[in-house]
Design a protein around this motif. Structure first.
Motif, mmCIF file in Angstrom:
data_model
loop_
_atom_site.group_PDB
_atom_site.id
_atom_site.type_symbol
_atom_site.label_atom_id
_atom_site.label_comp_id
_atom_site.label_asym_id
_atom_site.label_seq_id
_atom_site.Cartn_x
_atom_site.Cartn_y
_atom_site.Cartn_z
ATOM 1 N N SER A 27 -1.553 -0.352 3.697
ATOM 2 C CA SER A 27 -1.005 0.684 4.596
ATOM 3 C C SER A 27 -2.149 1.507 5.191
ATOM 4 C CB SER A 27 -0.072 1.614 3.831
ATOM 5 O OG SER A 27 1.007 0.863 3.322
ATOM 6 N N LEU A 28 -3.117 1.800 4.360
ATOM 7 C CA LEU A 28 -4.250 2.579 4.825
ATOM 8 C C LEU A 28 -4.982 1.807 5.918
ATOM 9 C CD1 LEU A 28 -6.246 4.930 4.543
ATOM 10 C CD2 LEU A 28 -7.406 3.645 2.749
ATOM 11 N N ASP A 54 4.750 3.546 2.221
ATOM 12 C CA ASP A 54 4.445 2.335 2.975
ATOM 13 C C ASP A 54 5.402 2.168 4.149
ATOM 14 O OD1 ASP A 54 2.408 1.856 1.296
ATOM 15 O OD2 ASP A 54 3.420 0.343 0.068
ATOM 16 N N VAL A 89 -2.559 10.051 6.469
ATOM 17 C CA VAL A 89 -3.765 9.686 5.710
ATOM 18 C C VAL A 89 -4.376 10.918 5.057
ATOM 19 C CG1 VAL A 89 -6.109 8.765 5.914
ATOM 20 C CG2 VAL A 89 -4.221 7.657 7.113
ATOM 21 N N ALA A 100 4.350 4.531 6.839
ATOM 22 C CA ALA A 100 3.137 4.027 7.482
ATOM 23 C C ALA A 100 3.475 2.866 8.403
ATOM 24 C CB ALA A 100 2.143 3.569 6.408
ATOM 25 N N ILE A 145 -1.867 7.336 0.439
ATOM 26 C CA ILE A 145 -1.658 6.041 1.093
ATOM 27 C C ILE A 145 -2.833 5.141 0.714
ATOM 28 C CG2 ILE A 145 -2.743 7.006 3.171
ATOM 29 C CD1 ILE A 145 -1.070 5.055 4.804
ATOM 30 N N HIS A 146 -2.514 3.889 0.372
ATOM 31 C CA HIS A 146 -3.558 3.005 -0.145
ATOM 32 C C HIS A 146 -3.560 1.674 0.577
ATOM 33 C CE1 HIS A 146 -4.457 5.651 -3.447
ATOM 34 N NE2 HIS A 146 -3.195 5.681 -3.824
ATOM 35 N N VAL A 180 -11.068 9.205 3.370
ATOM 36 C CA VAL A 180 -10.954 8.107 2.401
ATOM 37 C C VAL A 180 -12.133 8.152 1.421
ATOM 38 C CG1 VAL A 180 -11.134 5.598 2.179
ATOM 39 C CG2 VAL A 180 -9.595 6.593 3.882
ATOM 40 N N MET A 201 -10.282 10.281 9.268
ATOM 41 C CA MET A 201 -9.586 9.438 8.291
ATOM 42 C C MET A 201 -10.590 8.741 7.376
ATOM 43 S SD MET A 201 -6.742 7.952 10.904
ATOM 44 C CE MET A 201 -5.979 6.702 9.940
ATOM 45 N N SER A 204 2.695 -3.445 -0.536
ATOM 46 C CA SER A 204 2.887 -2.942 0.830
ATOM 47 C C SER A 204 3.905 -3.826 1.532
ATOM 48 C CB SER A 204 1.566 -3.024 1.573
ATOM 49 O OG SER A 204 0.599 -2.338 0.869
ATOM 50 N N ASP A 262 -9.938 1.634 -1.915
ATOM 51 C CA ASP A 262 -9.635 1.957 -0.516
ATOM 52 C C ASP A 262 -10.918 2.137 0.286
ATOM 53 O OD1 ASP A 262 -6.990 1.889 -1.083
ATOM 54 O OD2 ASP A 262 -6.762 4.062 -1.342
#
Length: 1910
Positions: free
Chosen positions: A336-337, A295, A325, A298, A332-333, A371, A367, A275, A501
């Motif tokens: 960044s998440l 990234d 997201v 984000a 996105i992980h 996830v 969100m 990231s 995540d």
């Protein structure tokens, strides 16, 4: 048409925040319009707007069942426009206000969002209005994913998350088949950028925008997203509001079209790039090492948000991040998440705009939800079905809760706190937790309590709170390698990344929940800290609620980056989750507390198999104490109770709590038992204040209604309601009364669950249960979440698609109840041992060694136990170790040796030492402890300032003294530092210790007292601030919430203790899993038994308390339901003590014994008791008594209330009884009660064989009590007796085995009742019995059974025991009726009938005896064959015999004996008897027939002979017996004769042998008469019979001779004479028939008789000793006419030499001696008579004759010896033996005479055997003859005239005999005889002697030829 599945899992994707219109403040118009929230960017409505849900008054959304809220189809799926509402102030239009409600298909809720369309497209139905009013062409939708509509329901197939192929990523949405949408999408944004002032200023921005615009217009932009993105990124960095809005809007739309899905990122998912982590000062990323586009995007969006960002921009940021997201393609992980989540979180916290807050809250929820949703369960495979069960939960709940409680957003009218500092601080805190990167931004210092346990666990305890660490991923990695998560790990799958995540997000949320609130924040629900806490808790709850399968999925693995060690998801998160709970569950803020309890409930219901230990700690340390604390609020208790009531409704969870905690000796507490005790106590707490019930809300219902199926805890927005002062969580905990009600409901729910568990599997066979147990994965077990199971539904079983089905079973497959029982037993024993130890340590240790908990008496094992076992009193450990005995000292040394002081400072070591036990008070004990401590400390620490152990010992002692001095309240003048130093001078081997050391010890002790941990805790509890009296205190406490202060103080201690325990647990888990962590799953119903056994007293107390206190019928119903369930369980498992307790208590609540006090609730108790009787009858056993007493009292009540007669009681007491109200009286006659009471009896035939016995036993007891209580009345109470008769009817068809058990009880009862002294009772009972008997006799009885006999027994008993003639007459009438109507069915009943008639014969009322005899006569005449056939012949004869024996009515007796004689010919002719002459001649009748028929008749005669009262009747019987034997004896078998002799004939004379037989005579006179008449005649008849049947009876000669012996050897000479005459008669009559062997027996008899009657005691010297009191004359023989049997004592009986005989004894002995002398004479006469009988003499063999002669000779010698001993005779005369001088002249002379006569006759007998015996005879004869002659010569004519007269005939016979010798013999004996004969010449002599002498001398002349023989 509604979707049939819609009601089941209403699937709205995520919780929505609903508008503030749900709150009390009305929103403004524009606000109402804009109150909308985004949904996930998937097929359920990609970024679409949800209209506001209309809200009803009760706070529930007005949505019809089966419908979910979705947007209208005007907002199509995947449409780039119309996604987010903009801020009302923005230039763009708001969403249209039309709102639609449309059903949504549940199947979508679990599917994966569809990917963007590929090149082949279809179009949606119409054009779409975009935000800027621009019309956009219809959106292309991929054909394969076209929406299939079915009745308005969308159905979209699931799409797996797989990276798209390169082809599919050719920006088909931007350039698609000639449709250019570039203008629509991007150009407007780029144009806006170019036309702005910022573009003109910045070349870079202008160039990039220009370049991008050109590319788009030339149609090339699709392949180069970075170049298109660059101007948008730069525009965001300008910080210009309008540019930021435009570019962010564009970015979010591009994201929707998957525009940024670079091929590289799409294909390198398994190893995502780093990231972007570097921040340049101006915010742009100039030197980032080529971050991925995702990234970059984000980072760009998140960088837009700062503390000063305008609200409009914030809204666009949220919208863009949500698109990013939720995008199904752009993944996105990690950092960044977390950045995205953090930013939205900050928008929520920092925004002052309600809409922004609402959107941020909804977005955040979505969100987080997304996830977790994308983590697939079960090794990353697609298992959408498995998750569908769980998925919909959150959405439905959240909508419901949000609609009820409003959103997190404060209402429009109330501006949030304007304190900018607070906002920034909160923002920074969120940054700190959520920022995943090692950024250089300032890290806020956190309070030590707030730092995560994840790294706290790693730090040493000694690190102080100012050790600050930034809780970022980086620090977490360093400190917590086992839970470390990979930033980059090559080879990680998408699934692993998703799991990671989810972990990161969850961990971050947990950390956010742990932030401590300051006092200000606690009070202000709108403070940032509070909103942050509530939101994070709410999110944690949402996640747990919706995604439980992920948490328990064993395939959800997280890998450590350092060791690559795998940790399951649940292990990774558990420490954060538990720590969060430990911090928040003690919160005094109701909203925080309530959510925490809800979270705990999710943990308990869904994760208990994984978090066994953690749940135990939380329950034991937090939730149970809060329930028990006085300082906790009603609300808190109510909330926990609410949670427990859900637990109580889940039978499996309840059973598993018991198995895993109560049966686990490692578990500190018996959780289940403890909870039951608490719930019971809560239900029964006394009221502290008067409760106003009128307006009190109902208690929260346990069973959830549909719309609150998954109750979400009070939402975050509760604070918005609390402002206006109204309580917002339901109506829980408003009053103590309500809490009690809740506790009661809880208790009843437990019982309901136990019944459900106990009965649902109780029906299964063992095999099935075992099979179930094998199928069910053991060890830990998860079932699909049923948060509040419906009460009507039994426990949920494992569904086939449950995730747990995939798990491998644990090693221990079988759920073995016995194992748990022994484990529970073991734990109970251990606790008992601990209890004993805490009371008397020595006894406790002994007990623990005996029970094996301490393996041996070895001091080290005892010490180890004391050191490691929880629950032991520290004071008692100190007491035990301090004792002076050797074993205690050895144990103390071992104890200290097991403590580790290595490398510890002196004071730390001392503190550890003194924590292990409480130091006793005596100085010697302390001394021993300190000596050992010093030795141990020095041994473990070489580098110390101490010269030796002595120093350490003195210092330790000194330190303890200091501790006491510094902290004891009794000490007035305290020690100073100088004093302390002075006290310790020169203790170091003559030297001083370093002063710094002493100072530091002094300071440490003064500031921090050495105290036991439990003392500290106890003090916290005790130190509750109390308001003291007086004005000063009143003023001081104004405005203080003392209860809350005390609660906070206690709860902090609880939280710290819990955290410490978790810390230890984390460490031990690192070392490796322990065995005790295994979770046992329940499958067996038997566990209910021990569960009930440990808690039944609590249940009873908890149910009976409220029942007694309240009249509220709802509460009463609850209590009674509890009673029903409890009794169901006790009956199921046969728990006798508990059953009696519950049923008795319920019986008492009927108040039937106290009618005046009766209320409606008591009526309900009656109904319950009756219902229980009907349903649980088979298991009530002894408790039937209570039930039937209740029924009896109920009937009594009905009689009284309807004006019936009320027995004698009330009249006697003279006071009227209070009656129940009219209403209750009517209720007692209601259908429910009467039918139930009747069913108790009418259904009795369904009871089992054992249950009916209990039932009948109880009913007879109740019946007897009824009769006893009203027995004197004219109308006695016979209700239960009547019911007994009824149930006898109902149960008559039972199998005979059961019926006979019943009749054992019933018969016994009828015995008592029929003999009651109230004739009304007896007559009723007899009549009932008659009816039953008539019915019973209808049934046929098989041969050899005796049911009829038993059934009719009460008639016999009554006849014998009831003296009332009317009752007896009725008995005969009853039998008469039975004979008339049922005679053909009579079998074994005949026996009892004759028993009744026999009893009647003894009755003193003549009419009774006559009636009975008439019936018997008729039976004998008419039914003889039947009687014989059914085996009652013997009973008939016995019955007739009884009538014969009656003395009062001679007429009946004589008729009866005639009947008995008449029976014989009838019997012989009767074919049934098989005794006819024909059968007899062919072969003798069977022995059993002889016994069966002949014997009873003969025995009848014998019985009359022995017991008949009338002499005439006895005579007839005797005559009949012997004449019968003579007549028919020849037909008897030898064996039968044997029986006759042994059992009938000889026993007649048994009276002679033993005095026992005399008891049948009432007086001596009776006996004398019987002996002198009946017995003497019987003896003669017996001899006559023997002679008559000699051939048959010869073998019984021995018995007969023994009998005669007994008869002869009697003190009564009348009997003796008859005996001797009978003996003589027997021998003379049968002389020719006796064989030599028989003669031998006869001779032996005579020998025995002579020996028995020889009076040896005459020579006993003791009899001649004078006894004081002179020589009284013997009393006259009072024998007179009376004849009494008195057997002689054996001749060998001699008194002991030393024994002193009394006067009475001597008289008795003298009497016996005289009798023996008389008998001896009698025997000599008899022998003489017999042997002078020629026939006898000629038959008896010579050897036996000689035996008789030797006996006679002995008798002669005995008499001669006595007669010659003048002194002896004189001595006896002196002591009063006789009135004159005793002599035995007659015995001497008669025995000599017989001897001489017989010996001479034998001598001259010419038979060969006699001749052979001649020398032997001569040897006996000659001394005798010579002696007699010699003695005769000495007799003096003047004084011995009697002697001369006696001896004269003997001498004459001797002389005559000598004369007859042959010459040879004469010559041989001449020298001896001649001188004696010559002596006789000198005397006066009788003529016969003179004649004899003459003959003798003539013979001498011949022999010597003096006289010529011629």
């Amino acid at each position: 048409m509604e979707d049939p599945t819609a009601g089941r899992d209403q699937a709205v994707s995520t919780p929505l925040a609903i508008s503030p219109s749900a709150t009390n403040d009305a929103p403004s118009a524009h606000q109402e319009e804009a109150t909308i929230v985004t949904t996930s960017n998937d097929h359920r409505g990609n970024g679409s707007v949800y209209p506001e849900v209309p809200v009803q008054e009760d706070g529930k959304p007005s949505v019809s069942e089966g419908q979910a809220i979705v947007m209208d189809s005007t907002f199509p799926v995947n449409e780039p426009g119309g996604n987010f509402p903009e801020h009302p102030n923005s230039t763009e239009t708001a969403v249209p206000s039309e709102q639609y409600i449309r059903p949504i298909d549940e199947s979508q809720s679990s599917t994966v969002p569809p990917t963007p369309p590929a090149k082949s497209t279809t179009y949606s139905e119409g054009p779409v209005i975009r935000d800027n009013d621009e019309v956009v062409p219809p959106t292309p939708i991929e054909k394969s994913h076209a929406r299939q509509t079915n009745g308005g329901h969308e159905t979209l197939p699931p799409t797996p998350i797989t990276p798209l192929s390169a082809a599919s990523h050719k920006r088909s949405l931007t350039i698609s088949k000639g449709h250019t949408v570039s203008v629509v999408l991007i150009s407007s944004a780029l144009e806006a950028i170019l036309s702005s002032r910022e573009a003109k200023r910045s070349t870079e921005l202008r160039d990039s925008a220009q370049h991008a615009l050109e590319m788009i217009r030339s149609g090339q932009g699709g392949d180069r997203p970075r170049e298109i993105f660059e101007p948008l990124r730069l525009a965001c960095e300008t910080r210009n509001e309008k540019l930021m809005i435009a570019s962010l809007d564009c970015i979010s739309k591009l994201i929707s079209y998957s525009f940024f899905a670079e091929a590289s990122s799409a294909y390198s998912l398994p190893s995502p790039p780093l990231s972007p982590a570097l921040h340049t000062p101006n915010g742009s990323q100039t030197n980032a090492p080529s971050p991925s586009l995702v990234d970059l995007v984000a980072h760009t969006i998140t960088a837009c948000h700062t503390e000063t960002t305008p609200e409009t921009v914030s809204l666009q940021i949220v919208k863009a991040l949500l698109s990013l997201v939720l995008s199904p393609v752009i993944l996105i992980h990690q950092s960044s998440l977390l950045k995205a989540v953090r930013t939205v979180y900050n928008v929520f916290l920092l925004s002052t705009d309600p809409v922004n807050q609402m959107v941020a809250q909804g977005g955040l929820t979505q969100m987080v939800h997304h996830v977790f949703t994308r983590c697939k369960i079960g090794s990353g495979g697609d298992s959408s079905d498995a998750t569908s069960t769980f998925r919909a939960v959150a959405t439905e709940d959240s909508i419901a809760s949000a609609s009820r409680r409003g959103s997190l957003t404060p209402s429009h009218g109330e501006a949030p706190p304007s304190n900018h500092e607070a906002r920034i601080a909160s923002h920074r805190e969120a940054e700190a937790v959520l920022n995943p990167m090692n950024e250089s931004t300032t890290s806020l210092p956190t309070h030590p309590d707030e730092s995560s346990i994840a790294y706290e666990a790693q730090q040493h305890e000694s690190q102080s709170g100012d050790h600050q660490l930034r809780p970022s991923l980086d620090t977490f990695e360093k400190l917590n390698p086992i839970d470390a998560v990979l930033e980059v790990e090559h080879g990680m799958t998408t699934h692993d990344l998703f799991i990671k995540d989810a972990f990161l997000v969850f961990r971050a949320l947990c950390k956010l929940t742990m932030k401590a609130l300051n006092n200000e924040s606690e009070r202000d629900l709108k403070s940032h800290a509070m909103r942050s806490k509530l939101l994070s808790l709410h999110l944690v709850l949402t996640v747990l609620n919706s995604h439980m399968p992920l948490f328990v999925d064993p395939s959800a693995i997280i890998y450590s980056s350092s060791s690559n060690e795998a940790t399951t998801f649940v292990q990774a998160i558990n420490q954060y989750l538990c720590l969060s709970l430990s911090r928040n569950a003690v919160s005094p803020v109701p909203q925080v507390f309530e959510i925490s309890v809800e979270i705990f409930w999710r943990v308990l219901s869904g994760m208990r198999t994984k978090l066994k230990k953690e749940i135990e700690v939380l329950l034991h340390e937090i939730f149970i104490p809060i329930l028990e604390m006085r300082t906790s609020t009603l609300k808190q208790k109510a909330v926990i109770l609410g949670m427990l009531s859900r637990l109580c409704q889940d039978p499996q969870a309840l059973v598993e709590i018991y198995l895993n905690y109560d049966c686990d000796s490692e578990a500190v507490d018996n959780i289940y038992e403890h909870l039951m005790n608490i719930i019971s106590k809560i239900g029964t707490i006394p009221f502290t204040t008067a409760q106003a019930r009128a307006n009190e809300p109902a208690s929260p219902v346990l069973t959830p209604s549909k719309d609150r199926h998954h109750t979400v805890p009070p939402s975050l927005s509760t604070y918005s309601l609390s402002v206006s002062g109204s309580m917002d969580t339901s109506t829980m905990g408003l009053s103590e009364h309500q809490l009690k009600r809740q506790g009661l409901e809880c208790l009843v729910a437990v019982l309901r669950s136990l019944v459900a568990w106990g009965t649902s599997s109780a029906g299964k066979s063992v095999a099935e249960s075992a099979a179930d147990a094998a199928l069910r994965p053991q060890g830990d077990d998860i079932r699909p979440e049923t948060v509040t199971p419906d009460a009507s539904v039994d426990r949920v079983s494992l569904s086939a698609n449950s995730v747990e089905a995939l798990r491998q079973p644990t090693p221990d497959v079988a759920d073995d109840p016995s194992r748990f029982e022994s484990a529970k037993q073991k734990k109970t024993t251990l606790l008992e041992g601990i209890k004993k130890f805490n009371y008397k340590p020595k006894r406790g240790v002994q007990f623990l060694i005996e029970t094996g908990f301490i393996p041996s008496k070895d001091p080290s094992t005892i010490a180890y136990f004391l050191l490691t076992t929880d629950g032991l009193s520290k004071a008692m450990i100190g007491e035990y170790l301090g004792e002076a005995e050797d074993e205690n000292i050895a144990t103390m040394h071992a104890f200290v040796d097991q403590l580790d002081f290595k490398d510890l400072s002196f004071l730390d070591a001392l503190r550890i030492f003194l924590q292990a036990f409480r130091l006793p008070g005596e100085a010697q004990k302390i001394d021993r402890f300190m000596l050992k401590f010093a030795e141990r400390y020095i041994a473990g620490n070489t580098q110390t300032p101490f010269a030796n152990a002595d120093t350490a010992y003195v210092l330790a002692y000194s330190t303890i003294m200091l501790n006491t001095d510094a902290h004891s309240p009794q000490v007035k003048k305290r020690m100073t530092k100088a004093d302390f130093v002075k006290n310790n001078r020169s203790i170091n081997d003559g030297e001083d210790l370093p002063e710094e050391l002493l100072h530091s010890i002094f300071d440490d002790i003064v500031s921090n007292e050495i105290r036991m941990k439990d003392e500290v805790e106890a003090q916290i509890g005790a130190n509750m601030p109390a308001a003291g009296p007086g004005l000063a205190n009143a003023l001081a406490n104004v405005g203080r919430d003392l209860q809350k202060e005390a609660y906070v103080m206690q709860s902090n201690g609880m939280a710290n203790r819990t955290e410490a325990l978790f810390r230890t647990m984390v460490r031990s888990q690192r070392r490796g899993p322990s065995n005790n962590d295994q979770f046992f799953s329940a499958s067996h119903f038997v566990h209910v038994r021990p569960m009930f056994e440990v808690a039944w007293m609590s249940f009873l107390a908890g149910l009976s308390g409220p029942l007694q206190e309240t009249d509220d019928l709802e509460v009463v119903d609850l209590c009674l339901e509890g009673f029903k369930n409890a009794i169901r369980i006790v009956c199921l498992f046969d728990l006798e003590l508990a059953r009696n307790a519950f049923v008795t208590t319920l019986g008492k609540f009927t108040f039937l014994n106290n009618l005046g006090e009766m209320k409606t609730k008591n009526m309900e108790a009656i109904k319950t008791l009756l219902d229980i009787a009907v349903t649980e009858g088979n298991s009530l056993k002894g408790s039937w008594q209570e039930v039937l007493t209740c029924v009896s009292q109920l009937e009594h009540m009905q009689i009284i209330t309807s004006g019936g007669f009320d027995g004698p009681d009330s009249a006697r007491k003279g006071k009227t009884r209070r009656l129940p109200t009219e209403e209750l009286a009517n209720e007692s006659r209601s259908t429910h009660i009467t039918v139930a009471a009747d069913m108790v009896f009418s259904l009795s035939h369904y009871l089992s064989g054992t249950a009916i016995v209990d039932f009948v036993q109880a009913l007879t007891d109740v019946s007897w009590k009824e009769i006893q209580s009203s027995g004197l009345s004219q109308n006695p109470r016979l209700f239960s007796l009547q019911k007994l008769v009824e149930i006898s009817y109902y149960n008559m068809n039972r199998i005979r085995l059961e019926w006979s058990n019943l009749w054992d009880i019933l018969g016994e009862h009828f015995h008592k009742v029929c003999c009651h002294n109230n004739p009304h009772v007896g007559i009723f009972a007899l009549d009932s019995l008659r009816q039953l008997a008539m019915r019973f006799l209808e049934k046929e009885e098989l041969p050899h059974f005796k049911f009829q006999k038993d059934f009719l027994k009460p008639f016999e008993y009554t006849m014998i025991h009831n003296p009332n003639p009317d009752i007896r007459d009725m008995v005969l009438q009853c039998l008469q009726q039975m004979i008339q109507t049922r005679v053909q069915n009579m079998r074994s009943g005949w026996r009892t009938m004759f028993g009744v008639f026999s009893a009647a014969s003894k009755v003193l009322t003549e009419r009774i005896a006559n009636s009975a005899f008439e019936i018997v006569t008729r039976l004998n005449k008419d039914h003889f064959a039947a009687i014989v056939h059914y085996g009652s012949f013997a009973d008939l004869t016995v019955c007739i015999t009884e009538f014969c024996k009656v003395s009062k009515y001679q007429k009946i007796s004589l008729l009866a004996i005639a009947m008995l004689r008449g029976v014989i010919p009838v019997m012989l002719e009767c074919p049934e008897c098989s005794l006819t002459p024909e059968t007899t001649t062919k072969d003798s009748p069977g022995e059993d027939n002889m016994i069966r028929y002949w014997f009873p008749v003969l025995f009848g005669f014998y019985d009359i002979i022995m017991n008949g009262e009338d002499l005439e009747v006895r005579r007839l019987a005797l005559d009949s017996l012997f004449s019968t034997l003579k007549t028919y004896g020849s037909t008897y078998t030898v064996e039968f004769w044997d029986s006759v002799c042994q059992e009938l004939l000889f026993p007649i004379f048994a009276v002679l042998k033993s005095s026992q037989d005399l008891s049948r005579f009432s007086t001596q006179e009776d006996m004398s008469v019987w002996l002198s008449t009946t017995m003497i005649q019987a003896l003669r008849d017996l001899i006559d019979l023997y002679t008559f049947h000699f051939a048959i009876l010869e073998r019984f000669l021995d018995g007969l001779l023994d009998l005669l012996c007994v008869c002869i050897c009697q003190e009564n000479d009348t009997l003796a004479r008859i005996g001797t005459s009978c003996l003589q008669q027997l021998l003379e009559n049968n002389v020719a028939k006796l064989s030599p062997a028989r003669w031998d027996r006869v001779a032996t008899t005579f020998v025995k008789l002579f020996r028995t009657t020889t009076p040896h005691q005459l020579f006993d010297e003791t009899l001649r000793v004078e006894i004081d009191g002179g020589t009284p004359d013997l009393p006259e023989e009072s024998n007179g006419e009376a004849i009494l049997p008195a057997p002689l004592s054996p001749a060998s009986e001699r008194p002991l030499p030393d024994a002193k005989t009394s006067l009475g004894d001597r008289r008795r002995i003298f009497k016996q001696i005289i009798v023996k002398c008389v008998l001896q004479l009698l025997l000599i006469e008899t022998t003489n008579d017999l042997l002078r009988n020629d026939e006898v003499y000629n038959t008896i063999p010579p050897e036996h004759l000689l035996r008789l002669m030797s006996v006679l000779d002995h008798s002669y010698q005995f008499a001669r010896e006595f007669n010659e001993d003048k002194d002896l005779r004189t001595g006896l005369w002196k002591v009063g033996f006789m009135k004159h001088l005793p002599n035995l002249l007659k015995q001497e002379s008669s025995s000599a005479a017989t001897l001489v006569h017989v010996l001479l006759r034998m001598y001259y007998d010419n038979r060969p055997e006699h001749e052979a015996a001649r020398p032997q005879i001569a040897k006996q004869l000659m001394p005798l003859g010579l002696g007699v002659l010699r003695d005769y010569s000495k007799l003096r004519a003047d004084t011995q005239v009697k002697n001369i007269a006696a001896w004269t005939p003997v001498v004459a016979e001797i002389l005559e005999g000598f004369c007859r010798f042959d010459d040879k013999a004469f010559a041989r004996y001449l020298p001896a005889i001649y001188p004696l004969a010559t002596d006789l010449l000198s005397r006066e002599m009788a003529p016969e002697i003179r004649q004899g002498l003459k003959m003798y001398f003539v013979r001498v002349g011949y022999v010597h030829s003096i006289i010529d023989a011629s």
